[in-house]
Design a protein around this motif. Structure first.
Motif, short mmCIF file in Angstrom:
data_model
loop_
_atom_site.label_atom_id
_atom_site.label_comp_id
_atom_site.label_asym_id
_atom_site.label_seq_id
_atom_site.Cartn_x
_atom_site.Cartn_y
_atom_site.Cartn_z
N UNK A 49 17.25 -19.26 -11.00
CA UNK A 49 17.36 -20.25 -12.12
C UNK A 49 16.30 -21.28 -11.93
N UNK A 50 15.72 -21.69 -13.07
CA UNK A 50 14.68 -22.83 -13.26
C UNK A 50 15.30 -23.93 -14.05
N UNK A 51 16.47 -23.85 -14.60
CA UNK A 51 16.86 -24.96 -15.32
C UNK A 51 18.73 -25.07 -15.11
N UNK A 52 19.23 -25.90 -15.49
CA UNK A 52 20.74 -26.05 -15.40
C UNK A 52 21.28 -24.97 -16.02
N UNK A 53 22.67 -24.48 -15.46
CA UNK A 53 23.35 -23.41 -16.10
C UNK A 53 24.61 -24.01 -16.60
N UNK A 54 24.72 -23.38 -17.94
CA UNK A 54 25.98 -23.93 -18.39
C UNK A 54 27.19 -22.70 -18.33
N UNK A 55 28.16 -23.35 -17.69
CA UNK A 55 29.45 -22.28 -17.27
C UNK A 55 30.54 -23.05 -18.28
N UNK A 56 30.77 -21.99 -19.36
CA UNK A 56 31.49 -22.25 -20.48
C UNK A 56 32.95 -22.04 -20.18
N UNK A 57 33.93 -22.66 -20.30
CA UNK A 57 35.37 -22.54 -20.21
C UNK A 57 36.07 -22.69 -21.59
N UNK A 58 36.67 -21.36 -21.91
CA UNK A 58 36.97 -21.39 -23.17
C UNK A 58 38.48 -22.08 -23.60
N UNK A 59 38.74 -22.63 -22.75
CA UNK A 59 40.33 -23.34 -22.83
C UNK A 59 40.37 -24.76 -22.34
#
Length: 318
Positions: A22-32
């Protein structure tokens, strides 16, 4: 000059995309909502991945429609590995059977990355509900059909289906009250606004330990080490009853295989540490990992299984 500008712009674009992942921030989505099982896991795993890769992992809650709002957001995101979904996989596969107008296809719109964990459901009641085990709960529910309010994390979610399966097998009737997530359902029972629930142990057990709810049973096949004195549902007259929160990470369909492989390896490395295994175990959760292919097979098998459960129940979810 214009031609030179275009050439330079294209070169810059190509260079940016040629950077190793990865070369930039990672978005970790929580759907709750915050405080539920998926959210707790994401906030424990995210910092460890960030340490390993030197890139921020940003946990973002996108609740709504029993996880379908956040899932749809990820399904429609760029398939570059920078937007991922950490979710209750049971809820993801159940949605295909209970929501006829889903804006995404759970079987086709995601790239499986890795299974994360299994947390059995806790069957718990508010302390004012005068029962001490499953048999007494069944007797009370049968004596007062529909009177007990059953809190659920959302319509058609895994805790809802656990309640339906329990009711099918015991012949009880209760009134399902939907909330915006598992943490809200737990809070409702703890406050006496609802009477009973099934919910993931990771998000529920602290409230039980605090005395604001009484645990009647665990929905795993065997008793869990963190709650050795709490019997399983199966032990109390329902052999084979096993439900729970299966958590995992997926991304939008089309993520390059090499990126999926790198994500899978990094997450397994984090989850395989003694620190994480011991932390999860103390919370009543078991680390479960595997290949992207094994998760894909699990998703397909579970979707078919829950389709049969929903059809048999005859319940209407819309």
């Amino acid at each position: 000059m214009r031609t030179l500008f275009v050439v330079l712009a294209c070169a810059a674009f190509a260079a940016a995309h040629a950077q190793p992942y990865p070369s930039k921030p990672i978005r970790l989505v929580v759907p709750y909502a915050a405080g539920g099982t998926s959210d707790i896991l994401a906030r424990q795993i995210g910092p460890k991945v960030s340490e390993a890769w030197g890139q921020p992992v940003v946990v973002e809650n996108k609740p709504g429609a029993n996880g379908n709002v956040g899932a749809d957001f990820v399904a429609k995101s760029a398939p570059d590995g920078y937007t991922l979904l950490l979710t209750d996989l049971g809820g993801l596969v159940i949605s295909a059977s209970v929501y006829p107008q889903l804006p995404f296809n759970p079987a086709k719109d995601f790239s499986p990355v890795v299974m994360v964990s299994y947390s059995p459901h806790v069957l718990a009641v508010h302390p004012s509900v005068a029962v001490k085990d499953v048999r007494e709960l069944i007797a009370m529910a049968k004596a007062q059909p529909g009177k007990l309010n059953f809190a659920i994390s959302g319509i058609g979610g895994a805790p809802h289906l656990a309640g339906i399966e329990f009711a099918q097998r015991t012949g009880v009737q209760w009134t399902y009250i939907p909330y915006k997530g598992g943490s809200d359902a737990v809070a409702a029972v703890a406050a006496g606004q609802a009477d009973v629930l099934f919910n993931g142990m990771l998000a529920t057990w602290p409230t039980v330990q605090g005395g604001r709810m009484r645990a009647l049973a665990i929905s795993s096949a065997q008793r869990v080490p963190s709650a050795p004195d709490t019997p399983t549902v199966a032990e109390q007259g329902l052999p084979g009853f096993e439900t729970g929160s299966f958590q995992g990470v997926v991304g939008p369909s089309g993520i390059p295989r090499e990126t999926v492989a790198k994500l899978n390896a990094a997450l397994i490395k984090v989850l395989a540490t003694t620190e994480m295994k011991e932390r999860f175990a103390k919370q009543g959760t078991e680390v479960r990992t595997g290949t992207p292919e094994s998760l894909d097979e699990w998703l397909r098998t579970e979707q078919a299984r829950f389709a049969r459960v929903v059809k048999k129940s005859g319940a209407k979810f819309d």
